[in-house]
Design a protein around this motif. Structure first.
Motif, PDB file in Angstrom:
ATOM      1  N   MET A 140      28.543 -42.190  -1.990  1.00  0.00           N
ATOM      2  CA  MET A 140      27.463 -41.541  -2.730  1.00  0.00           C
ATOM      3  C   MET A 140      26.461 -40.946  -1.750  1.00  0.00           C
ATOM      4  N   LEU A 141      25.869 -39.823  -2.121  1.00  0.00           N
ATOM      5  CA  LEU A 141      24.858 -39.202  -1.272  1.00  0.00           C
ATOM      6  C   LEU A 141      23.689 -40.156  -1.027  1.00  0.00           C
ATOM      7  N   SER A 142      23.095 -40.061   0.166  1.00  0.00           N
ATOM      8  CA  SER A 142      22.027 -40.988   0.534  1.00  0.00           C
ATOM      9  C   SER A 142      20.812 -40.864  -0.372  1.00  0.00           C
ATOM     10  N   ALA A 143      20.619 -39.706  -1.013  1.00  0.00           N
ATOM     11  CA  ALA A 143      19.484 -39.564  -1.927  1.00  0.00           C
ATOM     12  C   ALA A 143      19.540 -40.578  -3.062  1.00  0.00           C
ATOM     13  N   PHE A 144      20.757 -41.073  -3.378  1.00  0.00           N
ATOM     14  CA  PHE A 144      20.910 -41.978  -4.512  1.00  0.00           C
ATOM     15  C   PHE A 144      21.161 -43.412  -4.079  1.00  0.00           C
ATOM     16  N   THR A 145      21.218 -43.658  -2.784  1.00  0.00           N
ATOM     17  CA  THR A 145      21.394 -45.016  -2.281  1.00  0.00           C
ATOM     18  C   THR A 145      20.212 -45.485  -1.437  1.00  0.00           C
ATOM     19  N   ALA A 146      19.413 -44.564  -0.937  1.00  0.00           N
ATOM     20  CA  ALA A 146      18.268 -44.943  -0.112  1.00  0.00           C
ATOM     21  C   ALA A 146      17.262 -45.733  -0.943  1.00  0.00           C
ATOM     22  N   GLY A 150      14.512 -27.912 -12.733  1.00  0.00           N
ATOM     23  CA  GLY A 150      14.295 -28.633 -13.978  1.00  0.00           C
ATOM     24  C   GLY A 150      15.228 -29.797 -14.200  1.00  0.00           C
ATOM     25  N   PRO A 151      16.555 -29.598 -14.101  1.00  0.00           N
ATOM     26  CA  PRO A 151      17.481 -30.715 -14.337  1.00  0.00           C
ATOM     27  C   PRO A 151      17.311 -31.839 -13.306  1.00  0.00           C
ATOM     28  N   GLU A 152      17.650 -33.045 -13.737  1.00  0.00           N
ATOM     29  CA  GLU A 152      17.620 -34.204 -12.850  1.00  0.00           C
ATOM     30  C   GLU A 152      19.038 -34.562 -12.407  1.00  0.00           C
ATOM     31  N   LEU A 153      19.199 -34.823 -11.131  1.00  0.00           N
ATOM     32  CA  LEU A 153      20.414 -35.453 -10.625  1.00  0.00           C
ATOM     33  C   LEU A 153      20.142 -36.947 -10.497  1.00  0.00           C
ATOM     34  N   ARG A 154      21.048 -37.763 -11.033  1.00  0.00           N
ATOM     35  CA  ARG A 154      20.841 -39.205 -11.038  1.00  0.00           C
ATOM     36  C   ARG A 154      21.895 -39.950 -10.232  1.00  0.00           C
ATOM     37  N   GLY A 155      22.942 -39.260  -9.845  1.00  0.00           N
ATOM     38  CA  GLY A 155      23.977 -39.859  -9.016  1.00  0.00           C
ATOM     39  C   GLY A 155      25.052 -38.839  -8.716  1.00  0.00           C
ATOM     40  N   VAL A 156      25.530 -38.830  -7.479  1.00  0.00           N
ATOM     41  CA  VAL A 156      26.653 -37.985  -7.075  1.00  0.00           C
ATOM     42  C   VAL A 156      27.561 -38.874  -6.249  1.00  0.00           C
ATOM     43  N   GLU A 157      28.730 -39.223  -6.822  1.00  0.00           N
ATOM     44  CA  GLU A 157      29.593 -40.219  -6.200  1.00  0.00           C
ATOM     45  C   GLU A 157      31.002 -39.674  -6.034  1.00  0.00           C
TER      46      GLU A 157
END
Length: 305
Positions: free
Chosen positions: A1-7, A230-237
């Motif tokens: 997963m991208l670090s934006a969603f694990t940091a 506008g849209p939210e990203l909540r996870g990219v795995e």
């Protein structure tokens, strides 16, 4: 997963490219900060044009920081000519207040001034997060962009350029650099001057434990963020044979890679979407774009395969 969603930490919303009446914006720094805070932003970088005609400002916004809002000092740097003969525009967020000015009296190149690559390197060495600003608006060539080896990021979207001249895009430049192996991030910005509807249209969502300049800058340099209109990203795995994208409700999820490699999934109110990766077996990188029903986008940073 991208670090934006694990940091560790939470997401903070901010704009990295803004102007005040210290250069060619029409509002005072205080009013610019007030408006961004009133619109729900957590932080702002006020980046006035760092040239002689404006007395090389690094606009001091420290007094406008509050418990729920912070600012990062920075500037838009100009020095040296691009291939089209125009002056470079390089975003530098997190500059020290004593950053040495270039020989850049105005918006035209002059003899004996450092190149764009040189001032970008100086800014990065001084601690700044450095980005190639509005490549489409600038008429940037790939050879130009290759020369800025100190860049952390490319502006994938510039809202002021969207509203003022319909030249908002940085994806072409970014994708070509990624395909040459450059490890770059992607930022969406306003480039607000408040002289037209050029504000509150593109931002970054930065994952950090604290809403402080130091924590935000560290997260930006690490790529712990995504960009949005506008849209939210909540996870990219990344999974076996597919990538899963969790988001707010969107109508399209698109994965892009090197060359023509791309796969899109379309639907209604999608919040958890799997995109097959068959097209990307030879691509060294992929990235994600989501689009909502209003046509607003959010962009992930690249994933290196």
């Amino acid at each position: 997963m991208l670090s934006a969603f694990t940091a560790p930490g939470r997401f903070w919303r901010g704009n990295l490219h803004t102007h005040s009446d210290r250069s060619d914006g029409c509002l005072t720094a205080e009013e610019v900060c007030r408006r961004y805070r009133a619109e729900g932003y957590d932080f702002l970088a006020l980046t006035d044009h760092f040239i002689g005609m404006y007395q090389y400002p690094i606009t001091d916004t420290k007094e406008y920081r509050r418990n729920d809002f912070t600012t990062i000092l920075g500037a838009e740097l100009h020095s040296g000519a691009m291939q089209n003969g125009e002056l470079w525009h390089i975003l530098a967020v997190g500059l020290p207040e004593d950053f040495t000015p270039p020989n850049a009296p105005g918006f035209l190149p002059v003899e004996d001034q450092e190149s764009g690559a040189q001032i970008a390197r100086r800014a990065r060495d001084a601690g700044a997060f450095v980005a190639i600003a509005h490549p489409q608006w600038s008429g940037l060539t790939l050879e130009d962009a290759r020369g800025i080896d100190a860049a952390h990021a490319v502006e994938i979207y510039n809202h002021g350029c969207a509203m003022g001249c319909d030249r908002a895009d940085g994806a072409h430049t970014a994708d070509l650099l990624l395909s040459e192996g450059r490890r770059l991030h992607l930022i969406a910005t306003d480039d607000a001057h408040f002289t037209e509807p050029d504000h509150f249209g593109g931002w970054v969502m930065v994952k950090a434990e604290e809403n402080t300049p130091e924590a935000l800058l560290a997260a930006l340099k690490a790529g712990d963020f995504y960009s949005s209109q506008g849209p939210e990203l909540r996870g990219v795995e990344l999974g076996k044979g597919a990538i899963r994208v969790d988001s707010s409700a969107v109508a399209s999820v698109i994965v892009q890679g090197q060359g023509s490699a791309a796969t899109a999934v379309h639907g209604q109110s999608m919040t958890s979407t799997e995109v097959p990766l068959m097209r990307f077996h030879s691509s060294p990188w992929i990235r994600v774009t989501v689009i909502d029903r209003a046509g607003r986008r959010a962009w992930s940073n690249p994933i290196w395969m």
